[in-house]
Design a protein around this motif. Structure first.
Motif, PDB file in Angstrom:
ATOM      1  N   GLU A  74      -5.652  -1.217  -8.193  1.00  0.00           N
ATOM      2  CA  GLU A  74      -6.041  -2.263  -7.517  1.00  0.00           C
ATOM      3  C   GLU A  74      -5.249  -3.245  -8.663  1.00  0.00           C
ATOM      4  N   SER A  75      -3.882  -4.249  -8.046  1.00  0.00           N
ATOM      5  CA  SER A  75      -3.687  -5.148  -8.513  1.00  0.00           C
ATOM      6  C   SER A  75      -4.145  -6.344  -9.255  1.00  0.00           C
ATOM      7  N   ASP A 103      -7.251  -2.422   5.197  1.00  0.00           N
ATOM      8  CA  ASP A 103      -7.156  -3.887   5.444  1.00  0.00           C
ATOM      9  C   ASP A 103      -6.011  -4.580   5.101  1.00  0.00           C
ATOM     10  N   ASP A 104      -5.976  -5.939   4.829  1.00  0.00           N
ATOM     11  CA  ASP A 104      -5.137  -6.660   4.228  1.00  0.00           C
ATOM     12  C   ASP A 104      -4.570  -6.670   3.214  1.00  0.00           C
ATOM     13  N   TYR A 105      -5.219  -5.573   2.097  1.00  0.00           N
ATOM     14  CA  TYR A 105      -5.159  -4.259   0.871  1.00  0.00           C
ATOM     15  C   TYR A 105      -4.160  -4.031   0.865  1.00  0.00           C
ATOM     16  N   ALA A 106      -3.804  -3.174   2.045  1.00  0.00           N
ATOM     17  CA  ALA A 106      -2.881  -2.335   1.727  1.00  0.00           C
ATOM     18  C   ALA A 106      -1.722  -2.591   1.646  1.00  0.00           C
ATOM     19  N   PRO A 107      -0.853  -1.795   0.965  1.00  0.00           N
ATOM     20  CA  PRO A 107       0.402  -2.363   0.645  1.00  0.00           C
ATOM     21  C   PRO A 107       0.581  -2.161   2.525  1.00  0.00           C
ATOM     22  N   GLN A 108       2.434  -3.175   1.887  1.00  0.00           N
ATOM     23  CA  GLN A 108       3.501  -3.044   3.049  1.00  0.00           C
ATOM     24  C   GLN A 108       4.582  -2.195   2.562  1.00  0.00           C
ATOM     25  N   THR A 109       5.207  -2.566   1.991  1.00  0.00           N
ATOM     26  CA  THR A 109       6.920  -2.915   1.378  1.00  0.00           C
ATOM     27  C   THR A 109       6.551  -1.837   0.301  1.00  0.00           C
ATOM     28  N   ILE A 110       7.152  -0.569   0.380  1.00  0.00           N
ATOM     29  CA  ILE A 110       7.122   0.246  -0.967  1.00  0.00           C
ATOM     30  C   ILE A 110       8.431   0.720  -1.494  1.00  0.00           C
ATOM     31  N   PRO A 136       1.871   1.171   7.766  1.00  0.00           N
ATOM     32  CA  PRO A 136       0.649   0.107   8.262  1.00  0.00           C
ATOM     33  C   PRO A 136      -0.386  -0.404   7.778  1.00  0.00           C
ATOM     34  N   SER A 137      -0.593  -1.043   8.097  1.00  0.00           N
ATOM     35  CA  SER A 137      -1.835  -1.653   7.956  1.00  0.00           C
ATOM     36  C   SER A 137      -2.857  -0.856   9.153  1.00  0.00           C
ATOM     37  N   GLY A 138      -4.237  -1.015   8.854  1.00  0.00           N
ATOM     38  CA  GLY A 138      -5.114  -0.218   9.804  1.00  0.00           C
ATOM     39  C   GLY A 138      -5.085   1.222   9.895  1.00  0.00           C
ATOM     40  N   VAL A 139      -4.381   1.609   9.259  1.00  0.00           N
ATOM     41  CA  VAL A 139      -4.899   3.302   8.727  1.00  0.00           C
ATOM     42  C   VAL A 139      -5.821   3.173   7.256  1.00  0.00           C
ATOM     43  N   SER A 140      -6.852   4.066   7.680  1.00  0.00           N
ATOM     44  CA  SER A 140      -7.054   4.303   6.610  1.00  0.00           C
ATOM     45  C   SER A 140      -6.800   6.694   6.593  1.00  0.00           C
ATOM     46  N   ASP A 141      -6.675   6.819   7.383  1.00  0.00           N
ATOM     47  CA  ASP A 141      -5.646   8.399   6.579  1.00  0.00           C
ATOM     48  C   ASP A 141      -4.960   8.075   5.963  1.00  0.00           C
ATOM     49  N   ILE A 142      -4.978   9.443   5.141  1.00  0.00           N
ATOM     50  CA  ILE A 142      -3.775   9.761   4.300  1.00  0.00           C
ATOM     51  C   ILE A 142      -2.059   9.674   5.563  1.00  0.00           C
ATOM     52  N   VAL A 143      -0.962   9.304   4.695  1.00  0.00           N
ATOM     53  CA  VAL A 143      -0.087   8.761   5.393  1.00  0.00           C
ATOM     54  C   VAL A 143       1.333  10.042   4.671  1.00  0.00           C
ATOM     55  N   GLU A 144       1.961  10.571   4.970  1.00  0.00           N
ATOM     56  CA  GLU A 144       3.179  10.830   4.620  1.00  0.00           C
ATOM     57  C   GLU A 144       3.916  10.733   4.754  1.00  0.00           C
ATOM     58  N   GLY A 167      -1.087  -9.246   3.278  1.00  0.00           N
ATOM     59  CA  GLY A 167      -1.881 -10.865   3.006  1.00  0.00           C
ATOM     60  C   GLY A 167      -3.051 -10.924   2.352  1.00  0.00           C
ATOM     61  N   GLY A 168      -3.776  -9.764   1.939  1.00  0.00           N
ATOM     62  CA  GLY A 168      -4.527  -9.160   0.745  1.00  0.00           C
ATOM     63  C   GLY A 168      -4.048 -10.531  -0.505  1.00  0.00           C
ATOM     64  N   ASP A 169      -5.068 -10.872  -1.681  1.00  0.00           N
ATOM     65  CA  ASP A 169      -5.112 -11.386  -2.866  1.00  0.00           C
ATOM     66  C   ASP A 169      -4.132 -10.518  -3.967  1.00  0.00           C
ATOM     67  N   THR A 170      -4.560  -9.760  -3.192  1.00  0.00           N
ATOM     68  CA  THR A 170      -4.156  -8.396  -3.923  1.00  0.00           C
ATOM     69  C   THR A 170      -3.814  -7.054  -2.903  1.00  0.00           C
ATOM     70  N   THR A 171      -3.476  -6.064  -3.736  1.00  0.00           N
ATOM     71  CA  THR A 171      -3.109  -4.470  -3.106  1.00  0.00           C
ATOM     72  C   THR A 171      -3.921  -3.465  -3.623  1.00  0.00           C
ATOM     73  N   LYS A 172      -4.711  -2.839  -3.001  1.00  0.00           N
ATOM     74  CA  LYS A 172      -5.531  -1.705  -3.582  1.00  0.00           C
ATOM     75  C   LYS A 172      -4.754   0.248  -3.013  1.00  0.00           C
ATOM     76  N   LEU A 173      -4.753   0.743  -3.761  1.00  0.00           N
ATOM     77  CA  LEU A 173      -4.533   2.223  -3.215  1.00  0.00           C
ATOM     78  C   LEU A 173      -5.658   3.156  -3.268  1.00  0.00           C
ATOM     79  N   THR A 174      -5.560   4.557  -3.372  1.00  0.00           N
ATOM     80  CA  THR A 174      -7.012   5.391  -2.902  1.00  0.00           C
ATOM     81  C   THR A 174      -5.871   6.615  -3.507  1.00  0.00           C
ATOM     82  N   TYR A 175      -4.606   6.850  -3.322  1.00  0.00           N
ATOM     83  CA  TYR A 175      -4.735   8.081  -3.671  1.00  0.00           C
ATOM     84  C   TYR A 175      -2.749   8.385  -3.309  1.00  0.00           C
ATOM     85  N   ILE A 176      -2.035   8.750  -3.982  1.00  0.00           N
ATOM     86  CA  ILE A 176      -0.465   9.100  -4.347  1.00  0.00           C
ATOM     87  C   ILE A 176      -0.283  10.902  -4.555  1.00  0.00           C
TER      88      ILE A 176
END
Length: 215
Positions: A74-75, A103-110, A136-144, A167-176
């Motif tokens: 989390e940022s 949710d809104d805590y997902a990163p958008q531009t990487i 995208p937002s709204g995706v909880s699966d792994i995206v390749e 739109g979240g105050d911070t950004t969260k990621l769980t897997y890379i």
């Protein structure tokens, strides 16, 4: 949850022409056997603006731990993150796999940069990325996300810059995760120095019982 990934080909450089609508050929499929996990120099991975130390390292996990959400990157001060990932040799990267909250805590531009050791927030904002992906937002699966193989070759390190989120105050990621090919860095070449001209003082006589006469 089913064992499947969503494959998103959307990135900068995806050309939508007017009139003639052209698409790049579909990306080649990848597999877990092409994981670069064991070729990452994990001790040298670092993350800027992480709220908890070494969480960036922690979410670069083996593929079979991809659904483990005990560790979350989390940022801290805002939504931006920078992550530096070096390798133990030269790699060609085929794709990057990302899992985030939906949710809104997902990163958008990487933005992804290769072979740079000088990326910080001031540099990342102005430097043209080697590739940019839109998550995208709204995706909880792994995206390749397939990467441009002609660009991501002979890679010693990559830097990920999360520029914004949904739109979240911070950004969260769980897997890379990263997939591709690895080759060992060649060792320093052996340099042989040949003597240009023999110095008689440095050699014994090649003729038995004959001494080298010097003035």
């Amino acid at each position: 949850m089913g064992d499947h990934n969503h494959n998103y080909g959307h990135s900068n450089g995806h050309d939508h022409g007017h009139g003639s609508h052209s698409h790049s050929p579909p990306p080649e499929p990848t597999s877990d056997s092409q994981s670069l996990y064991k070729y990452i120099n994990h001790d040298l991975v670092w993350t800027m603006n992480e709220s908890e130390r070494d969480m960036g390292k922690a979410i670069i996990k083996p593929y079979d731990e991809r659904f483990d959400t005990n560790k979350i990157l989390e940022s801290d001060a805002d939504e931006q993150l920078i992550m530096y990932i070096p390798f133990t040799g030269l790699v060609k990267i085929y794709s990057i796999l990302i899992r985030t909250p939906s949710d809104d805590y997902a990163p958008q531009t990487i933005k992804i940069f290769k072979n740079r050791d000088d990326i910080d927030f001031s540099v990342a904002g102005d430097l043209a990325a080697n590739q940019t992906i839109i998550h995208p937002s709204g995706v909880s699966d792994i995206v390749e996300y397939p990467l441009k193989r002609s660009v991501f070759t002979n890679v010693k390190n990559i830097t990920l810059f999360v520029e914004d989120n949904h739109g979240g105050d911070t950004t969260k990621l769980t897997y890379i995760g990263l997939r591709g090919e690895w080759k060992e860095l060649s060792k320093d070449p052996v340099i042989t120095i040949y003597e240009a001209a023999a110095n008689p003082r440095d050699h014994k006589s090649l003729v038995p019982n004959e001494n080298i006469v010097t003035e």
